[in-house]
Design a protein around this motif. Structure first.
Motif, PDB file in Angstrom:
ATOM      1  N   LEU A 112      15.355   3.305  -1.884  1.00 32.94           N
ATOM      2  CA  LEU A 112      15.589   4.663  -2.370  1.00 32.94           C
ATOM      3  C   LEU A 112      14.429   5.595  -2.064  1.00 32.94           C
ATOM      4  CD1 LEU A 112      17.099   4.084  -5.929  1.00 32.94           C
ATOM      5  CD2 LEU A 112      18.307   4.641  -3.820  1.00 32.94           C
ATOM      6  N   CYS A 113      13.314   5.024  -1.657  1.00 27.91           N
ATOM      7  CA  CYS A 113      12.141   5.855  -1.375  1.00 27.91           C
ATOM      8  C   CYS A 113      12.527   6.943  -0.387  1.00 27.91           C
ATOM      9  CB  CYS A 113      10.986   5.020  -0.824  1.00 27.91           C
ATOM     10  SG  CYS A 113       9.512   6.030  -0.554  1.00 27.91           S
ATOM     11  N   ASP A 114      12.211   8.168  -0.784  1.00 29.26           N
ATOM     12  CA  ASP A 114      12.700   9.314  -0.047  1.00 29.26           C
ATOM     13  C   ASP A 114      11.584  10.013   0.723  1.00 29.26           C
ATOM     14  OD1 ASP A 114      14.862  10.903   0.658  1.00 29.26           O
ATOM     15  OD2 ASP A 114      14.380  12.408  -0.854  1.00 29.26           O
ATOM     16  N   CYS A 115      10.467   9.330   0.898  1.00 26.80           N
ATOM     17  CA  CYS A 115       9.364   9.978   1.596  1.00 26.80           C
ATOM     18  C   CYS A 115       9.676  10.071   3.089  1.00 26.80           C
ATOM     19  CB  CYS A 115       8.047   9.254   1.346  1.00 26.80           C
ATOM     20  SG  CYS A 115       7.841   7.745   2.302  1.00 26.80           S
ATOM     21  N   GLU A 116       8.925  10.894   3.769  1.00 28.15           N
ATOM     22  CA  GLU A 116       9.180  11.153   5.171  1.00 28.15           C
ATOM     23  C   GLU A 116       9.126   9.885   6.014  1.00 28.15           C
ATOM     24  OE1 GLU A 116       7.036  14.374   7.651  1.00 28.15           O
ATOM     25  OE2 GLU A 116       7.672  15.227   5.729  1.00 28.15           O
ATOM     26  N   GLU A 117       8.134   9.062   5.694  1.00 28.68           N
ATOM     27  CA  GLU A 117       7.939   7.833   6.455  1.00 28.68           C
ATOM     28  C   GLU A 117       9.159   6.915   6.349  1.00 28.68           C
ATOM     29  OE1 GLU A 117       4.359   5.814   5.319  1.00 28.68           O
ATOM     30  OE2 GLU A 117       5.112   3.964   6.219  1.00 28.68           O
ATOM     31  N   CYS A 118       9.654   6.728   5.130  1.00 32.82           N
ATOM     32  CA  CYS A 118      10.794   5.826   4.931  1.00 32.82           C
ATOM     33  C   CYS A 118      12.066   6.402   5.524  1.00 32.82           C
ATOM     34  CB  CYS A 118      10.992   5.536   3.460  1.00 32.82           C
ATOM     35  SG  CYS A 118       9.652   4.566   2.767  1.00 32.82           S
ATOM     36  N   ARG A 119      12.207   7.691   5.430  1.00 37.96           N
ATOM     37  CA  ARG A 119      13.409   8.287   5.984  1.00 37.96           C
ATOM     38  C   ARG A 119      13.449   8.129   7.497  1.00 37.96           C
ATOM     39  NH1 ARG A 119      13.990  14.048   3.242  1.00 37.96           N
ATOM     40  NH2 ARG A 119      11.744  13.808   3.264  1.00 37.96           N
ATOM     41  N   GLY A 164       0.798  -1.224   0.000  1.00 35.17           N
ATOM     42  CA  GLY A 164       0.000   0.000   0.000  1.00 35.17           C
ATOM     43  C   GLY A 164       0.832   1.275   0.000  1.00 35.17           C
ATOM     44  N   HIS A 165       2.120   1.141   0.193  1.00 32.72           N
ATOM     45  CA  HIS A 165       2.994   2.300   0.212  1.00 32.72           C
ATOM     46  C   HIS A 165       3.212   2.830  -1.208  1.00 32.72           C
ATOM     47  CE1 HIS A 165       5.792   4.870   2.269  1.00 32.72           C
ATOM     48  NE2 HIS A 165       6.668   4.702   1.300  1.00 32.72           N
ATOM     49  N   THR A 166       3.348   4.139  -1.355  1.00 33.11           N
ATOM     50  CA  THR A 166       3.614   4.721  -2.663  1.00 33.11           C
ATOM     51  C   THR A 166       4.932   5.484  -2.621  1.00 33.11           C
ATOM     52  OG1 THR A 166       1.259   4.933  -3.120  1.00 33.11           O
ATOM     53  CG2 THR A 166       2.741   6.258  -4.453  1.00 33.11           C
ATOM     54  N   SER A 167       5.769   5.222  -3.596  1.00 36.92           N
ATOM     55  CA  SER A 167       7.037   5.930  -3.707  1.00 36.92           C
ATOM     56  C   SER A 167       7.038   6.751  -4.982  1.00 36.92           C
ATOM     57  CB  SER A 167       8.212   4.940  -3.761  1.00 36.92           C
ATOM     58  OG  SER A 167       8.198   4.085  -2.654  1.00 36.92           O
ATOM     59  N   VAL A 168       7.624   7.939  -4.910  1.00 40.35           N
ATOM     60  CA  VAL A 168       7.741   8.793  -6.092  1.00 40.35           C
ATOM     61  C   VAL A 168       9.213   9.097  -6.312  1.00 40.35           C
ATOM     62  CG1 VAL A 168       7.169  11.051  -7.079  1.00 40.35           C
ATOM     63  CG2 VAL A 168       5.449   9.782  -5.780  1.00 40.35           C
TER      64      VAL A 168
HETATM   65 ZN   LIG Z   1       8.396   5.743   1.358  1.00 38.03          ZN
END
Ligand SMILES: [Zn+2]
Ligand SMILES: [Zn+2]
Length: 113
Positions: A99-106, A27-31
């Motif tokens: 590589l996902c750079d979203c706040e959650e992953c960071r 369900g996670h989305t990465s851009v």
């Molecule tokens: Zn992410």
């Protein structure tokens, strides 16, 4: 050991077509910005296989670089054909997910990047 977490459900451009979006099974989305992905190419021509050091000079990558085609490599990776002619990079899904750079992953990666 490919978990559901690192399997893409849907891959395509963002609504404004400026970036690549991957929606994952969990369900996670990465851009991803296309230039960012090009710079992070993990192929032997861009990264020294022995030292893991990046050979590619990011300043030589055109700001407008974009993928002309994206192909699946087996069930574990994507291969991009870039507008600058580069096409040897194979991006495993778990690499893309990292590589996902979203706040959650960071924040979950411990911020030690
Ligand atoms: Zn992410
Ligand atoms: Zn490369």
């Amino acid at each position: 050991m490919t978990s559901q977490r690192v399997l893409p459900e849907e891959i395509g451009p963002t609504e404004d077509a400026t970036a690549l979006r991957i929606r994952w099974r969990d369900g996670h989305t990465s851009v991803y910005g296309p230039r960012q992905l090009r710079i992070l190419c993990p192929c032997a021509g861009c990264v020294d296989e022995l030292t893991g050091e990046r050979i590619l000079d990011a300043s030589q990558i055109d700001a407008g670089v974009h993928p002309l085609a994206i192909e699946y490599v087996g069930r574990y990776a994507l291969q991009f054909q870039w507008s600058d002619g580069h096409r040897t990079g194979i991006y495993p899904f778990d690499y893309l997910r990292r590589l996902c750079d979203c706040e959650e992953c960071r924040s979950t990666s411990g911020g030690d990047v």
